[in-house]
Design a protein around this motif. Structure first.
Motif, PDB file in Angstrom:
ATOM      1  N   ILE B   7       0.843  -1.204   0.000  1.00  0.00           N
ATOM      2  CA  ILE B   7       0.000   0.000   0.000  1.00  0.00           C
ATOM      3  C   ILE B   7       0.874   1.248   0.000  1.00  0.00           C
ATOM      4  CG2 ILE B   7      -1.660   1.326   1.373  1.00  0.00           C
ATOM      5  CD1 ILE B   7      -2.895  -1.327   2.206  1.00  0.00           C
ATOM      6  N   LEU B   8       1.966   1.192   0.758  1.00  0.00           N
ATOM      7  CA  LEU B   8       2.900   2.319   0.791  1.00  0.00           C
ATOM      8  C   LEU B   8       3.453   2.607  -0.593  1.00  0.00           C
ATOM      9  CD1 LEU B   8       5.206   2.215   3.927  1.00  0.00           C
ATOM     10  CD2 LEU B   8       3.661   4.009   3.160  1.00  0.00           C
ATOM     11  N   ILE B   9       3.864   1.547  -1.301  1.00  0.00           N
ATOM     12  CA  ILE B   9       4.419   1.734  -2.648  1.00  0.00           C
ATOM     13  C   ILE B   9       3.378   2.359  -3.560  1.00  0.00           C
ATOM     14  CG2 ILE B   9       5.181   0.495  -4.715  1.00  0.00           C
ATOM     15  CD1 ILE B   9       6.666  -1.411  -2.911  1.00  0.00           C
ATOM     16  N   LEU B  10       2.136   1.876  -3.425  1.00  0.00           N
ATOM     17  CA  LEU B  10       1.045   2.376  -4.265  1.00  0.00           C
ATOM     18  C   LEU B  10       0.826   3.869  -4.035  1.00  0.00           C
ATOM     19  CD1 LEU B  10      -1.263   1.286  -6.214  1.00  0.00           C
ATOM     20  CD2 LEU B  10      -2.719   1.460  -4.226  1.00  0.00           C
ATOM     21  N   ILE B  11       0.711   4.248  -2.753  1.00  0.00           N
ATOM     22  CA  ILE B  11       0.434   5.661  -2.453  1.00  0.00           C
ATOM     23  C   ILE B  11       1.621   6.539  -2.814  1.00  0.00           C
ATOM     24  CG2 ILE B  11      -0.047   7.297  -0.588  1.00  0.00           C
ATOM     25  CD1 ILE B  11      -1.667   5.161   0.745  1.00  0.00           C
ATOM     26  N   ALA B  12       2.828   6.035  -2.534  1.00  0.00           N
ATOM     27  CA  ALA B  12       4.015   6.832  -2.865  1.00  0.00           C
ATOM     28  C   ALA B  12       4.080   7.092  -4.359  1.00  0.00           C
ATOM     29  CB  ALA B  12       5.275   6.112  -2.396  1.00  0.00           C
ATOM     30  N   THR B  16       2.706  10.974  -3.404  1.00  0.00           N
ATOM     31  CA  THR B  16       3.840  11.743  -2.882  1.00  0.00           C
ATOM     32  C   THR B  16       4.984  11.825  -3.885  1.00  0.00           C
ATOM     33  OG1 THR B  16       4.602   9.771  -1.777  1.00  0.00           O
ATOM     34  CG2 THR B  16       3.416  11.373  -0.437  1.00  0.00           C
ATOM     35  N   ASN B  17       5.224  10.742  -4.617  1.00  0.00           N
ATOM     36  CA  ASN B  17       6.253  10.803  -5.646  1.00  0.00           C
ATOM     37  C   ASN B  17       5.610  10.719  -7.019  1.00  0.00           C
ATOM     38  OD1 ASN B  17       8.435  11.065  -3.940  1.00  0.00           O
ATOM     39  ND2 ASN B  17       8.664   8.859  -3.714  1.00  0.00           N
ATOM     40  N   ASN B  18       4.612  11.538  -7.214  1.00  0.00           N
ATOM     41  CA  ASN B  18       3.888  11.533  -8.479  1.00  0.00           C
ATOM     42  C   ASN B  18       4.853  11.612  -9.669  1.00  0.00           C
ATOM     43  OD1 ASN B  18       2.452  12.930 -10.806  1.00  0.00           O
ATOM     44  ND2 ASN B  18       0.777  12.394  -9.463  1.00  0.00           N
ATOM     45  N   PHE B  19       4.634  10.736 -10.651  1.00  0.00           N
ATOM     46  CA  PHE B  19       5.578  10.648 -11.770  1.00  0.00           C
ATOM     47  C   PHE B  19       5.716  11.960 -12.517  1.00  0.00           C
ATOM     48  CE2 PHE B  19       7.272   6.500 -13.381  1.00  0.00           C
ATOM     49  CZ  PHE B  19       7.386   5.972 -12.118  1.00  0.00           C
ATOM     50  N   LEU B  21       4.708  15.141 -11.495  1.00  0.00           N
ATOM     51  CA  LEU B  21       5.001  16.354 -10.740  1.00  0.00           C
ATOM     52  C   LEU B  21       6.272  16.301  -9.901  1.00  0.00           C
ATOM     53  CD1 LEU B  21       1.346  17.155  -9.754  1.00  0.00           C
ATOM     54  CD2 LEU B  21       2.704  18.253 -11.498  1.00  0.00           C
ATOM     55  N   THR B  22       6.817  15.110  -9.630  1.00  0.00           N
ATOM     56  CA  THR B  22       8.101  15.119  -8.931  1.00  0.00           C
ATOM     57  C   THR B  22       9.228  14.494  -9.734  1.00  0.00           C
ATOM     58  OG1 THR B  22       7.362  13.184  -7.739  1.00  0.00           O
ATOM     59  CG2 THR B  22       7.363  15.230  -6.527  1.00  0.00           C
ATOM     60  N   TYR B  23       8.928  13.503 -10.602  1.00  0.00           N
ATOM     61  CA  TYR B  23      10.010  12.912 -11.401  1.00  0.00           C
ATOM     62  C   TYR B  23      10.061  13.497 -12.805  1.00  0.00           C
ATOM     63  CZ  TYR B  23      10.587   9.334  -7.839  1.00  0.00           C
ATOM     64  OH  TYR B  23      10.830   8.682  -6.674  1.00  0.00           O
ATOM     65  N   PHE B  24       9.095  14.321 -13.183  1.00  0.00           N
ATOM     66  CA  PHE B  24       9.061  14.915 -14.521  1.00  0.00           C
ATOM     67  C   PHE B  24       9.020  13.870 -15.613  1.00  0.00           C
ATOM     68  CE2 PHE B  24      11.809  17.484 -11.790  1.00  0.00           C
ATOM     69  CZ  PHE B  24      11.039  18.605 -11.682  1.00  0.00           C
ATOM     70  N   LEU B  25       8.336  12.777 -15.380  1.00  0.00           N
ATOM     71  CA  LEU B  25       8.243  11.759 -16.429  1.00  0.00           C
ATOM     72  C   LEU B  25       6.875  11.863 -17.089  1.00  0.00           C
ATOM     73  CD1 LEU B  25       9.897   8.831 -14.498  1.00  0.00           C
ATOM     74  CD2 LEU B  25      10.855  10.140 -16.366  1.00  0.00           C
ATOM     75  N   GLY B  26       6.867  11.787 -18.400  1.00  0.00           N
ATOM     76  CA  GLY B  26       5.596  11.878 -19.126  1.00  0.00           C
ATOM     77  C   GLY B  26       5.105  13.297 -19.261  1.00  0.00           C
ATOM     78  N   ILE B  27       6.049  14.246 -19.399  1.00  0.00           N
ATOM     79  CA  ILE B  27       5.659  15.645 -19.515  1.00  0.00           C
ATOM     80  C   ILE B  27       5.072  15.946 -20.897  1.00  0.00           C
ATOM     81  CG2 ILE B  27       6.492  18.022 -19.434  1.00  0.00           C
ATOM     82  CD1 ILE B  27       6.671  16.902 -16.788  1.00  0.00           C
ATOM     83  N   GLY B 190       3.660  15.470   1.013  1.00  0.00           N
ATOM     84  CA  GLY B 190       4.974  14.895   1.325  1.00  0.00           C
ATOM     85  C   GLY B 190       5.087  14.281   2.703  1.00  0.00           C
ATOM     86  N   GLY B 191       4.342  14.827   3.682  1.00  0.00           N
ATOM     87  CA  GLY B 191       4.478  14.333   5.043  1.00  0.00           C
ATOM     88  C   GLY B 191       3.793  13.008   5.311  1.00  0.00           C
ATOM     89  N   ILE B 192       2.945  12.566   4.378  1.00  0.00           N
ATOM     90  CA  ILE B 192       2.179  11.344   4.624  1.00  0.00           C
ATOM     91  C   ILE B 192       3.087  10.158   4.884  1.00  0.00           C
ATOM     92  CG2 ILE B 192       0.576   9.677   3.640  1.00  0.00           C
ATOM     93  CD1 ILE B 192      -0.681  11.818   2.047  1.00  0.00           C
TER      94      ILE B 192
END
Lengths: 201, 195
Positions: B7-12, B16-19, B21-27, B190-192
């Protein structure tokens, strides 16, 4: 011939005008140096793959050209990645998975499909080089602005005064989007002024 | 607990680590396809589907072919071929089995091959040494996050049609600035998850 080179610098700049290859642009430009390294790696890949694709353009059947281009590009990216890992380990570590992601950088496949597969080697080489240099310049500008405001340095040299408050947001993802958005706007303003001037003449 | 970790991996991956908005993938599709709600939902669903599938297939190929025969240096070439053929296969499969679904998703499928989010996903999966189950969940989460960002952006841009935007910022400029604001908002999550 010269035009093939210069168009990538300004008129068809891959980042500011074509808005291609956004992922590495935004991700690695927390520091000017990283932007520069990424730009060089991409330039290497786009130039070598364009030359090879132009070389074999007569032998490739149309139906399978995209997969073939992709494989050629991926091969050069692997070479670039291993070179960075062997010689510039710190930079390779900082750039992380964004070096292999050059494979799907649309600039490279775009050049292969739109230019190298239709033109001779010399022209393809100049075209790719121009695109690569234009891309690198844009990355350096973006990286410098973000590094200057976010860490108070440019290429690692301190430029801001002592009591300068760092804008932490600039090195975070949000800062990347904001900076690039404003830079694109600035580019458009300069461009439209230049067009107006040229029109008056 | 294994469920908790999943579940943690799924939510992250989704929030929190949205592809985007934080990794800039698929821009590229994020900027290109986010001007209409309908196409945003279509592309989001198609990408989620391919991501989950790509994560499972590339994991198997990586572990049982590349690692086993000591061919890890062919990783990038292999991954991109696997993804491209997978997308092609999915397209053919959907066209044969469900013309309706094909009508809805079909045009987006070719776009997905060059979506760096898919290749990025498989690279992260290898870097983080995920197990098979974790990889599948990671792919699903990343797809959900991608859809979420795309749909949010499409909603904002549809409203933006009526806004008074400076000439120079129209189009790409304002989209990027909006994405920056969305990224700021997502930082609040981020704090979640700590660590």
């Amino acid at each position: 011939m010269i035009k093939e080179f210069t168009k990538g610098l300004w008129k068809e700049n891959p980042i500011f005008v074509q808005v291609l290859g956004m992922c590495p642009t935004l991700a690695v430009t927390t520091k000017a140096l990283f932007g520069f390294s990424m730009g060089m790696a991409t330039t290497f890949v786009v130039v070598s793959s364009s030359v090879v694709i132009s070389l074999i353009r007569r032998f490739v059947p149309r139906e399978v050209r995209i997969p073939m281009f992709t494989v050629i590009i991926a091969t050069f990216v692997t070479a670039a990645d291993y070179f960075l890992k062997a010689n510039l380990y710190q930079i390779s570590k900082a750039l992380g998975p964004y070096v292999p992601l050059i494979v799907v950088n649309c600039i490279i496949l775009g050049r292969a499909e739109a230019f190298a597969s239709k033109n001779n080697i010399a022209r393809s080489f100049l075209d790719a080089l121009g695109m690569g240099v234009g891309f690198t310049c844009a990355l350096i500008i973006l990286g410098s602005v973000r590094e200057l405001l976010g860490s108070g340095t440019v290429f690692g040299y301190a430029v801001m005064w002592g009591g300068f408050t760092k804008w932490v947001i600039m090195v975070l993802p949000a800062g990347a989007f904001l900076t690039l958005g404003l830079l694109v706007g600035l580019f458009n303003v300069i461009n439209s002024r230049m067009v107006k001037k040229a029109g008056c003449k | 607990m294994i469920i908790e970790e999943l579940i943690l991996i799924l939510i992250a991956a989704a929030i929190t680590n949205n592809f985007i908005l934080t990794y800039f993938l698929g821009i590229c599709p994020f900027i290109g396809v986010s001007n209409k709600m309908e196409s945003a939902v279509g592309l989001g669903l198609a990408t989620t589907f391919v991501m989950t599938l790509a994560a499972s297939v590339t994991w198997l190929v990586y572990q049982y072919v590349l690692v086993k025969f000591n061919l890890v240096f062919l990783q990038y070439v292999t991954f991109i071929i696997v993804i491209a053929s997978l997308v092609q296969f999915v397209e053919m499969f959907i066209r044969k089995t469900s013309p309706q679904l094909y009508k809805a998703l079909g045009i987006f499928l070719p776009l997905i091959t060059t979506n760096c989010a898919i290749l990025g996903l498989t690279l992260f999966m290898v870097l983080r040494k995920y197990s098979f189950l974790e990889s599948v969940i990671f792919g699903l989460g990343a797809g959900i996050g991608f859809t979420l960002a795309l749909v949010l952006m499409a909603g904002i841009r549809e409203e933006l049609e009526f806004a008074d935007i400076p000439e120079a910022l129209k189009g790409t400029g304002i989209t990027l600035i909006l994405a920056g604001m969305l990224a700021l908002a997502f930082m609040g999550f981020g704090g979640i998850i700590s660590g």
